[in-house]
Scaffold this motif. Structure first.
Motif, mmCIF file in Angstrom:
data_model
loop_
_atom_site.group_PDB
_atom_site.id
_atom_site.type_symbol
_atom_site.label_atom_id
_atom_site.label_comp_id
_atom_site.label_asym_id
_atom_site.label_seq_id
_atom_site.Cartn_x
_atom_site.Cartn_y
_atom_site.Cartn_z
ATOM 1 N N PHE A 215 0.844 -1.189 0.000
ATOM 2 C CA PHE A 215 0.000 0.000 0.000
ATOM 3 C C PHE A 215 0.886 1.248 0.000
ATOM 4 O O PHE A 215 1.772 1.384 0.851
ATOM 5 N N ILE A 216 0.646 2.124 -0.967
ATOM 6 C CA ILE A 216 1.444 3.337 -1.112
ATOM 7 C C ILE A 216 0.535 4.557 -1.060
ATOM 8 O O ILE A 216 -0.656 4.473 -1.380
ATOM 9 N N ASP A 217 1.093 5.695 -0.614
ATOM 10 C CA ASP A 217 0.296 6.920 -0.693
ATOM 11 C C ASP A 217 0.227 7.363 -2.148
ATOM 12 O O ASP A 217 0.907 6.805 -3.014
ATOM 13 N N PHE A 218 -0.597 8.352 -2.444
ATOM 14 C CA PHE A 218 -0.792 8.748 -3.835
ATOM 15 C C PHE A 218 0.515 9.286 -4.431
ATOM 16 O O PHE A 218 1.120 10.209 -3.864
ATOM 17 N N PRO A 219 0.962 8.729 -5.554
ATOM 18 C CA PRO A 219 2.220 9.166 -6.168
ATOM 19 C C PRO A 219 2.152 10.618 -6.649
ATOM 20 O O PRO A 219 1.098 11.107 -7.061
ATOM 21 N N VAL A 220 3.309 11.267 -6.608
ATOM 22 C CA VAL A 220 3.429 12.661 -7.041
ATOM 23 C C VAL A 220 4.405 12.726 -8.208
ATOM 24 O O VAL A 220 5.486 12.126 -8.160
ATOM 25 N N ASN A 221 4.015 13.429 -9.261
ATOM 26 C CA ASN A 221 4.881 13.610 -10.419
ATOM 27 C C ASN A 221 6.118 14.400 -10.003
ATOM 28 O O ASN A 221 6.012 15.484 -9.426
ATOM 29 N N ILE A 222 7.300 13.857 -10.259
ATOM 30 C CA ILE A 222 8.541 14.485 -9.810
ATOM 31 C C ILE A 222 8.734 15.859 -10.437
ATOM 32 O O ILE A 222 9.219 16.786 -9.794
ATOM 33 N N LYS A 223 8.327 16.004 -11.684
ATOM 34 C CA LYS A 223 8.549 17.273 -12.378
ATOM 35 C C LYS A 223 7.488 18.315 -12.041
ATOM 36 O O LYS A 223 7.807 19.444 -11.680
ATOM 37 N N SER A 224 6.211 17.938 -12.134
ATOM 38 C CA SER A 224 5.131 18.918 -11.936
ATOM 39 C C SER A 224 4.749 19.097 -10.477
ATOM 40 O O SER A 224 4.075 20.058 -10.124
ATOM 41 N N LYS A 225 5.148 18.140 -9.621
ATOM 42 C CA LYS A 225 4.809 18.143 -8.189
ATOM 43 C C LYS A 225 3.309 17.937 -7.952
ATOM 44 O O LYS A 225 2.806 18.197 -6.866
ATOM 45 N N LYS A 226 2.588 17.453 -8.963
ATOM 46 C CA LYS A 226 1.153 17.233 -8.829
ATOM 47 C C LYS A 226 0.861 15.759 -8.546
ATOM 48 O O LYS A 226 1.567 14.870 -9.018
ATOM 49 N N THR A 227 -0.203 15.524 -7.776
ATOM 50 C CA THR A 227 -0.616 14.155 -7.486
ATOM 51 C C THR A 227 -1.114 13.490 -8.762
ATOM 52 O O THR A 227 -1.887 14.079 -9.520
ATOM 53 N N ALA A 228 -0.655 12.274 -9.005
ATOM 54 C CA ALA A 228 -0.987 11.572 -10.243
ATOM 55 C C ALA A 228 -2.220 10.690 -10.063
ATOM 56 O O ALA A 228 -2.521 10.229 -8.964
ATOM 57 N N VAL A 229 -2.929 10.465 -11.165
ATOM 58 C CA VAL A 229 -4.098 9.582 -11.183
ATOM 59 C C VAL A 229 -3.822 8.468 -12.189
ATOM 60 O O VAL A 229 -3.455 8.733 -13.332
ATOM 61 N N PHE A 230 -3.997 7.216 -11.752
ATOM 62 C CA PHE A 230 -3.736 6.070 -12.616
ATOM 63 C C PHE A 230 -4.951 5.155 -12.670
ATOM 64 O O PHE A 230 -5.701 5.032 -11.699
ATOM 65 N N ALA A 231 -5.116 4.501 -13.807
ATOM 66 C CA ALA A 231 -6.206 3.537 -13.966
ATOM 67 C C ALA A 231 -5.805 2.195 -13.360
ATOM 68 O O ALA A 231 -4.617 1.859 -13.280
ATOM 69 N N LYS A 232 -6.800 1.434 -12.926
ATOM 70 C CA LYS A 232 -6.529 0.087 -12.426
ATOM 71 C C LYS A 232 -5.847 -0.722 -13.523
ATOM 72 O O LYS A 232 -6.202 -0.629 -14.693
ATOM 73 N N GLY A 233 -4.860 -1.502 -13.138
ATOM 74 C CA GLY A 233 -4.130 -2.309 -14.101
ATOM 75 C C GLY A 233 -2.870 -1.652 -14.627
ATOM 76 O O GLY A 233 -2.097 -2.282 -15.352
ATOM 77 N N THR A 234 -2.640 -0.371 -14.275
ATOM 78 C CA THR A 234 -1.421 0.310 -14.705
ATOM 79 C C THR A 234 -0.199 -0.440 -14.173
ATOM 80 O O THR A 234 -0.147 -0.802 -13.001
ATOM 81 N N VAL A 235 0.766 -0.666 -15.052
ATOM 82 C CA VAL A 235 1.973 -1.404 -14.669
ATOM 83 C C VAL A 235 3.108 -0.418 -14.395
ATOM 84 O O VAL A 235 3.361 0.489 -15.189
ATOM 85 N N PHE A 236 3.777 -0.613 -13.264
ATOM 86 C CA PHE A 236 4.868 0.259 -12.856
ATOM 87 C C PHE A 236 6.180 -0.517 -12.751
ATOM 88 O O PHE A 236 6.188 -1.709 -12.457
ATOM 89 N N GLU A 237 7.273 0.212 -12.958
ATOM 90 C CA GLU A 237 8.576 -0.261 -12.510
ATOM 91 C C GLU A 237 8.877 0.546 -11.254
ATOM 92 O O GLU A 237 8.887 1.775 -11.287
ATOM 93 N N VAL A 238 9.099 -0.149 -10.156
ATOM 94 C CA VAL A 238 9.291 0.491 -8.854
ATOM 95 C C VAL A 238 10.760 0.377 -8.452
ATOM 96 O O VAL A 238 11.339 -0.710 -8.501
ATOM 97 N N THR A 239 11.347 1.489 -8.049
ATOM 98 C CA THR A 239 12.749 1.513 -7.642
ATOM 99 C C THR A 239 12.853 2.105 -6.247
ATOM 100 O O THR A 239 12.132 3.042 -5.907
ATOM 101 N N PHE A 240 13.746 1.550 -5.428
ATOM 102 C CA PHE A 240 13.942 2.078 -4.083
ATOM 103 C C PHE A 240 15.342 1.736 -3.597
ATOM 104 O O PHE A 240 16.043 0.899 -4.181
ATOM 105 N N VAL A 241 15.756 2.407 -2.532
ATOM 106 C CA VAL A 241 17.055 2.143 -1.909
ATOM 107 C C VAL A 241 16.815 1.390 -0.611
ATOM 108 O O VAL A 241 16.046 1.831 0.248
ATOM 109 N N GLY A 242 17.482 0.241 -0.460
ATOM 110 C CA GLY A 242 17.320 -0.570 0.738
ATOM 111 C C GLY A 242 18.138 -0.052 1.908
ATOM 112 O O GLY A 242 18.908 0.906 1.784
#
Length: 228
Positions: free
Chosen positions: A38-65
């Protein structure tokens, strides 16, 4: 992955067309179970606006452990969750891959940088960065200042968490210079000499800056502060 981990998302459909900041988003892991993250609503890095995605949208997720290593996995948006903290449920991955990509993250931030010519082709000068990443940076070229030659020595002042500072000295190659719409000249550099330890410090710095920006945005939203 622990609660509070910052994620960077890329929409796979957009990635095929060529990834850039326009389709990169940041968010935070706020809960998980055996099936979903479960993630909070993603924010566009460039525009700083909260993004809206349709169900089924596929993401590549990156993070630092916790080990300061970069990881990535592929996931899919399952549903939106209504509650005290609105969130998105994405599919928990079967596999998480360790990667080495210096340029996977870059943040817009202004930190002090001193620029020295490798062959004394121009006098040293101090300016501010435009953005910083683990593989390079861009900086503002002061008026009446020229950068000649391909190689330069960069001395950075990086404020880290808890009041600590890093002072990396990095040999870098000038990639290009261009004038922005406001007529400010921006010079982009690619790092040439960077050991693994400093690379991980830069990655951590970028994620800390993303976390700060995310907290500020949530604060602004909570108090109804709208930027014009």
């Amino acid at each position: 992955m622990k609660i509070g981990t910052m994620f960077q998302l890329e929409v796979m459909q957009s990635k095929k067309k060529g990834s850039d900041k326009a389709n990169q988003y940041r968010c935070k892991l706020i809960d998980k179970n055996e099936q979903y993250i479960f993630i909070d609503f993603p924010v566009n890095i460039k525009s700083k606006k909260t993004a809206v995605f349709a169900k089924g949208t596929v993401f590549e997720v990156t993070f630092v452990g916790d080990d300061e290593v970069i990881y990535k996995f592929r996931s899919k948006l399952i549903t939106k969750i209504k509650g005290k903290i609105p969130s998105l449920a994405i599919q928990k991955p079967d596999n998480v891959h360790r990667i080495q990509r210096r340029n996977f993250i870059r943040v817009e931030t202004a930190v002090d940088v001193a620029v020295h010519s490798d062959q004394n082709l121009f006098p040293p000068f101090i300016t501010l960065t435009n953005d910083v990443g683990a593989g390079g940076l861009s900086l503002i070229v002061p008026k009446n200042q020229s950068i000649l030659g391909e190689i330069a020595e960069l001395w950075l002042v990086l404020p880290m968490s808890k009041g600590a500072f890093l002072y990396p000295n990095i040999r870098a190659k000038l990639v290009h210079q261009e004038k922005e719409n406001n007529k400010i000249t921006i010079a982009s550099f690619q790092f040439l000499t960077l050991d693994t330890k400093m690379e991980q410090f830069l990655i951590r710095f970028c994620f800390e800056k993303q976390r700060e920006a995310r907290k500020k945005q949530l604060f602004d939203q909570s108090y109804g502060i709208i930027k014009k």
